[in-house]
Design an enzyme around this catalytic site. Structure first.
Site, mmCIF file in Angstrom:
data_model
loop_
_atom_site.group_PDB
_atom_site.id
_atom_site.type_symbol
_atom_site.label_atom_id
_atom_site.label_comp_id
_atom_site.label_asym_id
_atom_site.label_seq_id
_atom_site.Cartn_x
_atom_site.Cartn_y
_atom_site.Cartn_z
ATOM 1 N N CYS A 136 0.841 -1.213 0.000
ATOM 2 C CA CYS A 136 0.000 0.000 0.000
ATOM 3 C C CYS A 136 0.870 1.254 0.000
ATOM 4 C CB CYS A 136 -0.932 -0.018 1.212
ATOM 5 S SG CYS A 136 -1.969 1.459 1.303
ATOM 6 N N CYS A 139 -0.378 4.136 2.119
ATOM 7 C CA CYS A 139 -0.201 3.952 3.568
ATOM 8 C C CYS A 139 1.261 4.178 3.968
ATOM 9 C CB CYS A 139 -0.591 2.539 4.002
ATOM 10 S SG CYS A 139 -2.072 1.895 3.222
ATOM 11 N N ASP A 140 2.197 3.672 3.162
ATOM 12 C CA ASP A 140 3.583 3.578 3.616
ATOM 13 C C ASP A 140 4.595 4.413 2.829
ATOM 14 O OD1 ASP A 140 2.744 1.756 5.535
ATOM 15 O OD2 ASP A 140 2.961 0.050 4.178
#
Ligand code: FAD
Ligand code: NAP
Length: 313
Positions: A136, A139-140
């Site tokens: 992701c 997300c990261d």
């Protein structure tokens, strides 16, 4: 919570499929309960710009899902933050058990559990998951400012993730097993023109190599699909974007499936092999897998459930 709740329609999943089913089931006065699962809002919460949702030239995925949730709620859907861990479809009313301890019984069930990211299955991928290996980018990606990153895959997700990661990374290498991308042409053009992105064609990830203390990625070994020659690419982040598999765990042993686990529905409907159980969206669809097609199927599922309930009365 250890109570039992009964509803005419239980919707499992809170992506575009589930929320659209909620809107339609509410307007049919079925007073649906929708259980959100571990990812409230579904896959679109893991992306940034969505450019193909009709009516919005550009909308952020998470914002769109907040609006869909509010819409379903405003129409009368009861939205519950729980995860269904067990589903008994052997008799009516159907029974679902939640991680919270709650039990839900329902005259009809709409399965809208969507899909989850696939992994390559390499031991080194597993070892560094959460410590340099991710599925992701939204997300990261932030953790890799000024670093080199690799992305694996050649579909829309891989290309979008590679483009998004250029906001942080000094360089992004896209490793793809062919020399042709599956992604939409508009995305391909953006990727191929981008000065920070370098494609590595005809290669597969062979191994992620890094340090043990602290756990972290240093380099990936990519293998040429024809010659077997290994190329080492220094990087701190590895984003695996090789597609999604249907989230069918609740029903894979009781419902008919097709094409690698997608729940089978009757052509032109959302009826599964069990009367009163309807399935829609990415859980059933190995071809289109779009927000708009999922929403359309969510609408169909609610209309199918309404008809089923009326016929039982
Ligand atoms: P999902 O969105 O997968 O939602 C599934 C829901 O089920 C989740 O809320 C989850 O919590 C819930 N759930 C699962 N198991 C349980 C359980 N046991 N109990 C309760 N709930 C459960 N499509 C586009 O049209 N345009 C785009 O720009 C686009 N970009 C994308 C970018 C990325 C990075 C990804 C991964 C996908 C993208 N897609 C895009 C595809 C789109 O997101 C999907 O087609 C769509 O989200 C599918 O909707 P769904 O409701 O069927 O499933
Ligand atoms: P996808 O379209 O299935 O593409 C997966 C990619 O990963 C393919 O390029 C595939 O290679 C590669 N791959 C698969 N298994 C592999 C393996 N074991 N090793 C190496 N490479 C592997 O998946 P996706 O990109 O996640 O997209 C899923 C769905 O969501 C699609 O329908 C897509 O349109 C939709 N989506 C839409 C948008 C958008 O509209 N903007 C954005 C993201 C996703 P091959 O090409 O060689 O098969």
């Amino acid at each position: 919570m250890s109570d039992t709740r009964h509803t005419k329609v239980l919707i499992i999943g809170s992506g575009p499929t589930g929320y659209t089913a909620g809107v339609y089931a509410s307007r049919a006065m079925l007073e649906p309960i929708l259980v959100q699962g571990i990812e409230p809002g579904g896959q679109l919460t893991t992306t940034t710009e969505v450019e193909n949702w009709p009516g919005d030239t550009e909308v952020q995925g998470p914002d769109l899902m907040v609006r869909m949730e509010a819409h379903a709620k405003a129409m009368g859907t009861e939205i519950i933050g729980d995860i269904i861990s067990d589903l008994d479809l052997s008799q009516r009313p159907f029974t679902a058990k939640g991680d919270s301890g709650a039990t839900y019984t329902a005259d009809a069930v709409i399965l809208a559990t969507g899909a989850r990211a696939k992994w390559l299955g390499l031991p080194s991928e597993e070892k560094f998951k959460g410590f340099g290996v991710s599925a992701c980018a939204t997300c990261d990606g932030f953790f890799y400012r000024g670093q080199e990153i690799v992305v694996i895959g050649g579909g829309n997700t891989a290309v979008e993730e590679a483009l998004f990661l250029t906001n942080f990374a000094s360089k992004v290498t896209l490793i793809h097993r062919r020399d042709e991308l599956r992604a939409e042409k508009v995305l391909q053009n953006r990727l191929l023109k981008h000065p920070k992105i370098e494609p590595l064609w005809f290669h597969e990830l062979d191994e992620v190599v890094g340090t043990d203390a602290p756990l972290g990625v240093e380099v990936v070994r990519a293998k040429h699909t024809k010659t077997g020659k290994i190329t080492e690419i220094p990087c701190k982040g590895v984003f695996v974007a090789i597609g999604h598999a249907p989230a069918n765990e609740l029903v894979k042993d009781v419902l008919e499936t097709h094409s690698g686990g997608y729940v089978k529905v009757e052509a032109g409907s959302t009826r599964t092999s069990i009367p009163g159980v309807f399935a829609a969206g990415d859980l059933t669809d190995h071809i289109y897998r779009q927000a708009v097609t999922s929403a359309g199927m969510g609408c169909m599922a609610a209309l199918d459930a309404e008809k089923f309930i009326a016929e039982q009365a």
